[in-house]
Write a protein that holds these residues in place. Structure first.
Motif, PDB file in Angstrom:
ATOM      1  N   ARG A 154     -56.364  24.123 -15.526  1.00 58.22           N
ATOM      2  CA  ARG A 154     -57.180  25.910 -16.289  1.00 58.22           C
ATOM      3  C   ARG A 154     -57.013  27.020 -14.343  1.00 58.22           C
ATOM      4  O   ARG A 154     -56.984  26.539 -14.214  1.00 58.22           O
ATOM      5  CB  ARG A 154     -58.878  25.522 -16.395  1.00 58.22           C
ATOM      6  CG  ARG A 154     -58.464  24.362 -17.703  1.00 58.22           C
ATOM      7  CD  ARG A 154     -60.230  23.923 -17.229  1.00 58.22           C
ATOM      8  NE  ARG A 154     -61.091  23.577 -16.174  1.00 58.22           N
ATOM      9  CZ  ARG A 154     -60.921  21.759 -16.110  1.00 58.22           C
ATOM     10  NH1 ARG A 154     -59.929  20.742 -16.844  1.00 58.22           N
ATOM     11  NH2 ARG A 154     -61.135  21.659 -14.258  1.00 58.22           N
ATOM     12  N   LYS A 155     -56.658  27.253 -15.081  1.00 55.31           N
ATOM     13  CA  LYS A 155     -56.682  28.907 -14.536  1.00 55.31           C
ATOM     14  C   LYS A 155     -57.060  30.057 -15.027  1.00 55.31           C
ATOM     15  O   LYS A 155     -57.178  30.637 -16.216  1.00 55.31           O
ATOM     16  CB  LYS A 155     -55.440  28.941 -13.584  1.00 55.31           C
ATOM     17  CG  LYS A 155     -54.810  30.301 -14.756  1.00 55.31           C
ATOM     18  CD  LYS A 155     -52.873  30.712 -13.991  1.00 55.31           C
ATOM     19  CE  LYS A 155     -52.144  31.214 -14.177  1.00 55.31           C
ATOM     20  NZ  LYS A 155     -52.778  32.865 -14.957  1.00 55.31           N
ATOM     21  N   LEU A 156     -57.643  31.029 -14.057  1.00 52.65           N
ATOM     22  CA  LEU A 156     -58.107  32.151 -14.289  1.00 52.65           C
ATOM     23  C   LEU A 156     -57.070  32.939 -14.583  1.00 52.65           C
ATOM     24  O   LEU A 156     -55.969  33.296 -13.277  1.00 52.65           O
ATOM     25  CB  LEU A 156     -59.259  33.053 -13.743  1.00 52.65           C
ATOM     26  CG  LEU A 156     -60.649  32.337 -14.075  1.00 52.65           C
ATOM     27  CD1 LEU A 156     -61.717  32.416 -12.752  1.00 52.65           C
ATOM     28  CD2 LEU A 156     -61.595  33.002 -15.548  1.00 52.65           C
ATOM     29  N   SER A 157     -57.129  34.328 -15.220  1.00 47.84           N
ATOM     30  CA  SER A 157     -55.652  35.384 -14.706  1.00 47.84           C
ATOM     31  C   SER A 157     -56.299  35.832 -13.844  1.00 47.84           C
ATOM     32  O   SER A 157     -57.087  36.288 -12.894  1.00 47.84           O
ATOM     33  CB  SER A 157     -56.434  37.106 -15.523  1.00 47.84           C
ATOM     34  OG  SER A 157     -56.518  36.383 -17.769  1.00 47.84           O
ATOM     35  N   GLY A 158     -54.875  36.307 -13.502  1.00 50.51           N
ATOM     36  CA  GLY A 158     -54.732  36.328 -11.738  1.00 50.51           C
ATOM     37  C   GLY A 158     -55.015  35.166 -10.554  1.00 50.51           C
ATOM     38  O   GLY A 158     -54.303  35.123  -9.544  1.00 50.51           O
ATOM     39  N   GLY A 159     -55.581  34.087 -11.318  1.00 44.52           N
ATOM     40  CA  GLY A 159     -56.236  33.019 -10.556  1.00 44.52           C
ATOM     41  C   GLY A 159     -54.865  32.033  -9.906  1.00 44.52           C
ATOM     42  O   GLY A 159     -53.548  31.895 -11.126  1.00 44.52           O
ATOM     43  N   SER A 160     -54.817  30.604  -9.533  1.00 47.25           N
ATOM     44  CA  SER A 160     -54.220  29.333  -9.514  1.00 47.25           C
ATOM     45  C   SER A 160     -54.568  27.902 -10.182  1.00 47.25           C
ATOM     46  O   SER A 160     -56.492  28.071 -10.795  1.00 47.25           O
ATOM     47  CB  SER A 160     -54.331  28.878  -7.641  1.00 47.25           C
ATOM     48  OG  SER A 160     -55.414  28.591  -7.035  1.00 47.25           O
ATOM     49  N   TYR A 161     -54.038  27.266 -10.728  1.00 46.67           N
ATOM     50  CA  TYR A 161     -54.503  26.140 -11.321  1.00 46.67           C
ATOM     51  C   TYR A 161     -55.447  25.007 -10.626  1.00 46.67           C
ATOM     52  O   TYR A 161     -55.238  25.111  -9.633  1.00 46.67           O
ATOM     53  CB  TYR A 161     -53.059  25.870 -11.970  1.00 46.67           C
ATOM     54  CG  TYR A 161     -52.667  26.249 -13.352  1.00 46.67           C
ATOM     55  CD1 TYR A 161     -53.595  26.179 -14.496  1.00 46.67           C
ATOM     56  CD2 TYR A 161     -51.515  27.487 -13.433  1.00 46.67           C
ATOM     57  CE1 TYR A 161     -52.306  26.764 -15.656  1.00 46.67           C
ATOM     58  CE2 TYR A 161     -51.040  27.409 -13.857  1.00 46.67           C
ATOM     59  CZ  TYR A 161     -51.386  27.420 -15.144  1.00 46.67           C
ATOM     60  OH  TYR A 161     -50.771  28.667 -16.463  1.00 46.67           O
ATOM     61  N   ASP A 162     -55.824  24.635 -11.371  1.00 45.07           N
ATOM     62  CA  ASP A 162     -56.874  23.825 -10.884  1.00 45.07           C
ATOM     63  C   ASP A 162     -57.696  23.089 -11.592  1.00 45.07           C
ATOM     64  O   ASP A 162     -57.250  23.417 -13.059  1.00 45.07           O
ATOM     65  CB  ASP A 162     -58.538  24.351 -10.362  1.00 45.07           C
ATOM     66  CG  ASP A 162     -59.478  23.402 -10.259  1.00 45.07           C
ATOM     67  OD1 ASP A 162     -59.069  22.056  -9.486  1.00 45.07           O
ATOM     68  OD2 ASP A 162     -60.444  22.882 -10.640  1.00 45.07           O
ATOM     69  N   GLY A 163     -57.551  21.080 -11.773  1.00 48.06           N
ATOM     70  CA  GLY A 163     -57.556  20.167 -12.714  1.00 48.06           C
ATOM     71  C   GLY A 163     -57.791  19.468 -12.835  1.00 48.06           C
ATOM     72  O   GLY A 163     -58.386  18.826 -11.311  1.00 48.06           O
ATOM     73  N   ASN A 164     -58.350  17.936 -13.302  1.00 46.64           N
ATOM     74  CA  ASN A 164     -58.852  17.037 -13.590  1.00 46.64           C
ATOM     75  C   ASN A 164     -58.460  16.285 -14.943  1.00 46.64           C
ATOM     76  O   ASN A 164     -57.630  16.029 -15.193  1.00 46.64           O
ATOM     77  CB  ASN A 164     -60.353  17.739 -13.584  1.00 46.64           C
ATOM     78  CG  ASN A 164     -61.522  17.935 -12.829  1.00 46.64           C
ATOM     79  OD1 ASN A 164     -61.213  17.797 -11.555  1.00 46.64           O
ATOM     80  ND2 ASN A 164     -62.054  19.506 -13.640  1.00 46.64           N
ATOM     81  N   PHE A 165     -58.295  14.780 -14.634  1.00 44.05           N
ATOM     82  CA  PHE A 165     -57.865  13.772 -15.159  1.00 44.05           C
ATOM     83  C   PHE A 165     -59.110  13.934 -16.683  1.00 44.05           C
ATOM     84  O   PHE A 165     -60.371  13.747 -15.871  1.00 44.05           O
ATOM     85  CB  PHE A 165     -57.721  12.439 -14.938  1.00 44.05           C
ATOM     86  CG  PHE A 165     -57.036  11.690 -14.948  1.00 44.05           C
ATOM     87  CD1 PHE A 165     -56.162  11.590 -15.862  1.00 44.05           C
ATOM     88  CD2 PHE A 165     -57.932  10.014 -16.360  1.00 44.05           C
ATOM     89  CE1 PHE A 165     -55.482  10.026 -16.506  1.00 44.05           C
ATOM     90  CE2 PHE A 165     -57.529  10.039 -16.842  1.00 44.05           C
ATOM     91  CZ  PHE A 165     -56.484   9.184 -17.086  1.00 44.05           C
TER      92      PHE A 165
END
Length: 211
Positions: A154-165
């Protein structure tokens, strides 16, 4: 970025995590696939760590045998929130093992969605993984229990991706052209929090002549 109040820029969605691709819904799957068009109505009930509340959605799937393409939307309103978040997205799934002659089915899936809300930053969600199901030989009834394992970014507009399993267990039930689907979706957000969703729904399968 473990909670939706962070993911959606402290907007009006309360303190709820972000999981799956359509917010408030499980990662739906059918490793068996099929042919024709299927229209689904969905309901999602997240737990307290997710934000409670209710989610409602609809999906349309085109089945081309081994390949299935889905487009859909969902509206999720966490408990205590003043407005809802709307997710628009889709999924492509490809069956690599299985079919009409094999009882075990394995597929790969990838999907994404864009979630928007009033006064909130847009949220992009990506999902990739796969699932395995068993076609249960039941006269007059199609039963397909399945397990899926997926990673969610997931990422916010202008942000970076962060994820989970995350993982999903579910079942697709067919009674001729009508059917039902259920699923339980779980994802760890860290810090002792685990977001889970119970999903229920019904679907109608429309098959073109010769399919």
């Amino acid at each position: 970025m473990k909670r939706i109040m962070t993911v959606l820029a402290l907007a009006a969605f309360a303190a709820a995590p972000a999981a799956a691709q359509w917010l408030g819904m499980p990662v739906w799957n059918s490793p068996k696939g099929g042919t024709g068009i299927e229209i689904s109505g969905d309901y999602g009930k997240p737990n307290a760590d997710y934000g409670k509340g209710n989610a409602f959605g609809a999906r349309g799937t085109v089945g081309l045998g081994s390949l299935s393409i889905t487009a859909g939307l969902a509206s999720y309103k966490p408990q205590g929130a003043s407005s809802s978040a709307t997710s628009l997205g889709g999924t492509a799934a490809f069956r690599v093992i299985g079919g009409s002659l094999l009882p075990v089915n394995v597929n790969l899936l990838a999907g994404g969605a864009r979630t928007t809300g009033s006064g909130s930053a847009d949220l992009t969600t990506l999902v990739a993984g796969g699932g395995v199901s068993v076609s249960v030989p039941t006269p007059g009834l199609s039963v397909e229990p399945y397990v899926s394992l997926t990673n969610r970014w997931r990422k916010l507009s202008g942000g970076s991706y962060d994820g989970n399993f995350g993982w999903t267990i579910g079942a697709n039930l067919g009674l001729g052209m009508f059917g039902f689907h259920v699923a339980y979706d779980s994802e760890s957000f860290g810090g002792g929090q685990t977001g889970s969703i119970i999903g229920l729904g019904a679907h109608v399968a429309l098959h073109a002549p010769g399919l």
